[in-house]
Enzyme design. Structure first.
Site, short mmCIF file in Angstrom:
data_model
loop_
_atom_site.label_atom_id
_atom_site.label_comp_id
_atom_site.label_asym_id
_atom_site.label_seq_id
_atom_site.Cartn_x
_atom_site.Cartn_y
_atom_site.Cartn_z
CD GLU A 1 -3.45 -5.67 0.11
OE1 GLU A 1 -3.86 -4.91 -0.78
OE2 GLU A 1 -2.28 -6.07 0.19
CE LYS B 1 2.81 7.52 -9.96
NZ LYS B 1 2.76 8.12 -8.60
CD GLU C 1 6.53 -8.58 -7.76
OE1 GLU C 1 5.83 -9.27 -6.98
OE2 GLU C 1 7.45 -9.06 -8.45
CB CYS D 1 2.50 -6.51 -0.26
SG CYS D 1 4.29 -6.70 -0.41
P1 NAD Z 1 -1.76 1.87 -5.56
O1 NAD Z 1 -2.06 0.79 -6.53
O2 NAD Z 1 -2.83 2.81 -5.18
O3 NAD Z 1 -0.57 2.80 -6.08
C1 NAD Z 1 0.69 2.27 -6.43
C2 NAD Z 1 1.37 3.22 -7.38
O4 NAD Z 1 0.63 3.24 -8.61
C3 NAD Z 1 1.43 4.67 -6.92
O5 NAD Z 1 2.63 5.26 -7.37
C4 NAD Z 1 0.24 5.30 -7.63
O6 NAD Z 1 0.36 6.69 -7.83
C5 NAD Z 1 0.27 4.57 -8.95
N1 NAD Z 1 -1.01 4.50 -9.65
C6 NAD Z 1 -2.26 4.61 -9.13
N2 NAD Z 1 -3.19 4.47 -10.11
C7 NAD Z 1 -2.50 4.26 -11.25
C8 NAD Z 1 -2.90 4.02 -12.59
N3 NAD Z 1 -4.17 3.96 -12.95
N4 NAD Z 1 -1.93 3.82 -13.52
C9 NAD Z 1 -0.62 3.83 -13.19
N5 NAD Z 1 -0.20 4.07 -11.92
C10 NAD Z 1 -1.12 4.26 -10.97
O7 NAD Z 1 -1.16 1.14 -4.29
P2 NAD Z 1 -0.72 1.81 -2.92
O8 NAD Z 1 -1.93 2.12 -2.14
O9 NAD Z 1 0.29 2.86 -3.18
O10 NAD Z 1 0.06 0.58 -2.24
C11 NAD Z 1 -0.56 -0.41 -1.50
C12 NAD Z 1 -0.77 -1.66 -2.32
O11 NAD Z 1 0.47 -2.11 -2.87
C13 NAD Z 1 -1.28 -2.81 -1.50
O12 NAD Z 1 -2.28 -3.47 -2.22
C14 NAD Z 1 -0.07 -3.70 -1.34
O13 NAD Z 1 -0.35 -5.06 -1.11
C15 NAD Z 1 0.63 -3.50 -2.63
N6 NAD Z 1 2.04 -3.85 -2.54
C16 NAD Z 1 2.48 -4.99 -3.15
C17 NAD Z 1 3.81 -5.37 -3.03
C18 NAD Z 1 4.34 -6.61 -3.68
O14 NAD Z 1 5.54 -6.77 -3.75
N7 NAD Z 1 3.50 -7.51 -4.16
C19 NAD Z 1 4.68 -4.57 -2.29
C20 NAD Z 1 4.19 -3.43 -1.67
C21 NAD Z 1 2.87 -3.07 -1.80
#
Ligand code: NAD
Length: 481
Positions: A385, A173, A248, A282
């Protein structure tokens, strides 16, 4: 107008709801298409298809799986320009960055895990003359893979490639904000000859499609990359079902510059680690700590380099800084700049929306690269963040103080340390609470190393054989001699 459908059992299918989410180009603010608004029924159909395909995929010889994955990598390479273009339009990122980082890494991900499975070994333990123990590693079944919008194809392939290389089938997803390259990847897996059902891609919001995956009883494994708060929700749903989970999550990464560093290199790389992908990585070093004796000189040079960054149309090959992902996200980042002022910080450069943007992108979600000084480490802007082109600068007196500052948040994803003193580098690297410490560099990634976060930046490690371990289950076979 591109309409993105789900990819289930080798076919592109509309969502059961019949509804679609608008897909907005962040650089123009214009709607460029729509994507399936899927829910539990779509996820269930994908899980059924994946479970069916698993029967034969798990028995497909590693050499054949490897050949198919390499074919996917080749096809990504053949479609390099189109994928870079889609990634830039979908996420607002400079096309130069998509060409330099996103698409090459997607190719590497497939090649890396395609070949890694040919070199995997398992252990054998001989119990005196009484027994022979050997370990077999078996795929689990249907892997649930959830990825964010900031590096869409890069992170999606970082999950799909090891999952299917290890013999699982998957339901992925991608973020609902950036569906385009996932959609192209689906077609490329088909073209490569990956059997139907091995890779399924379901689009839609996290609250419906994402949650349906984390709480699905037939999905024994979840690999999630995204925000820390979402990670907690993933864990809360997957935990009672005893799923294997890899998280992650977010970061608030320190970038420590000692007085004996090569300042020219430290400035040039810190510009990247602060502002690459508009700070929406990130691993970005959003907290800069500089030893007091070179603080003024470093900040002068850093501000000079920041002012030279070209902000503008992501499609222009010379653009350094593109648009933020959505208008609400832009407002959130601006809110942090405002908060920094209220907390007593000084905006040294940036902090506002740029003027004189080219007409095509005049309504896009842009923010000038921003440098903030004068904040105490406990302030919210230094703790939370921000995920935008915003970096704080803080002077420090000693390695101990730098380490204390670095470790003062609930995150622990990555860090950079700049020094020419080898002993200091090793000592500080060992003391920093983060999954990765780069010394005199940033974002140099060897795909074999363990990757992940400490504290609230995540759970578990991916990369190299750690990924293959995660995507398989170890079984001990004990034979009495
Ligand atoms: P997000 O947590 O809002 O969404 C990530 C994914 O999860 C999306 O596909 C979203 O649709 C899905 N999602 C949202 N709510 C959910 C739920 N309740 N259950 C299951 N899936 C759900 O994050 P974002 O805004 O898309 O991305 C930014 C964040 O990701 C930042 O905090 C960044 O630091 C982090 N990030 C971490 C890494 C790493 O490797 N540690 C890499 C890239 C981004």
């Amino acid at each position: 107008m591109k309409r993105v459908l789900n990819f289930i059992d080798g076919q592109f299918r509309p969502p059961c709801s019949g509804r679609y989410l608008p897909n907005v180009n962040p650089a123009t603010g214009g709607v460029i298409g729509e994507s399936a608004e899927s829910g539990p029924e779509d996820v269930d159909a994908a899980v059924v298809a994946a479970a069916r395909a698993f029967d034969s995929w798990r028995r497909t010889p590693a050499e054949e799986r490897s050949r198919l994955l390499i074919r996917v990598a080749d096809l990504i390479e053949e479609n390099f320009d189109e994928l870079a273009q889609l990634e830039s339009e979908d996420g607002g990122k400079p096309i130069a960055l998509a060409r330099r980082i996103d698409v090459p890494r997607a190719i590497r991900n497939f090649r890396f895990f395609a070949t890694a499975i040919l070199h995997a070994e398992t252990a054998c333990h001989i119990t005196d003359d009484r027994a022979l123990n050997y370990t077999i590693r078996q795929p689990l079944g249907v892997a649930g893979l959830i990825s964010p919008w900031n590096l869409p194809l890069y992170l999606l392939t970082w999950k799909i490639a090891p999952a299917i290389a290890a013999g699982n089938c998957c339901v992925a997803k991608p973020s609902e904000l950036t569906p385009l390259t996932a959609d192209r990847l689906a077609a490329l897996t088909l073209e490569a000859g990956i059997p139907p059902g091995v890779v399924n891609i379901v689009h839609g919001p996290g609250g419906s499609a994402g949650r349906a995956l984390t709480s699905h009883p037939k999905v024994p494994l979840i690999s999630f990359t995204g925000g820390t708060k979402t990670g907690a929700d993933v864990m809360a749903r997957a935990g009672p079902l005893f799923k294997k989970v890899s998280l992650e999550l977010g970061g608030k990464n320190p970038n420590i510059v000692f007085a004996d560093a090569d300042l020219e290199q430290a400035v040039a790389t810190s510009i990247q680690s602060s502002f690459a992908n508009q700070g929406e990585i990130c691993l970005c070093g959003s907290r800069l700590f500089v030893e007091k004796t070179v603080y003024e000189e470093f900040v002068d040079r850093f501000l000079g380099a920041t002012k030279k960054l070209r902000i503008g149309d992501p499609q222009d090959a010379t653009t350094d800084v593109g648009a933020l992902i959505t208008e609400p996200h832009l407002r959130k980042v601006e809110g942090y700049v405002e908060l920094a002022r209220e907390e007593g910080g000084t905006i040294l450069v940036g902090g506002k929306r740029p003027e004189n943007l080219p007409e095509r992108v005049a309504d896009g979600y842009f923010l000038e690269p921003t440098v903030i000084a004068g904040l105490d480490c406990q302030r919210r802007v230094m703790q939370e963040e921000v995920f935008g082109p915003v970096v704080t600068v803080t002077p420090f007196d000693s390695p101990e103080e730098a380490i204390a500052y670095a470790n003062s948040t609930r995150y622990g994803l990555s860090a950079s340390v700049w020094t020419q003193d080898l002993q200091k580098a090793h000592r500080v690297a060992a003391a920093i609470e983060s999954g990765t410490v780069w010394v005199n560099t940033w974002l140099l990634r060897d795909l074999r190393v363990p990757f992940g976060g400490m504290k609230e930046s995540g759970l578990g490690r991916e990369g190299g054989f750690e990924s293959l371990d995660f995507f398989t289950e170890a079984k001990n076979v004990c034979v009495k001699l």
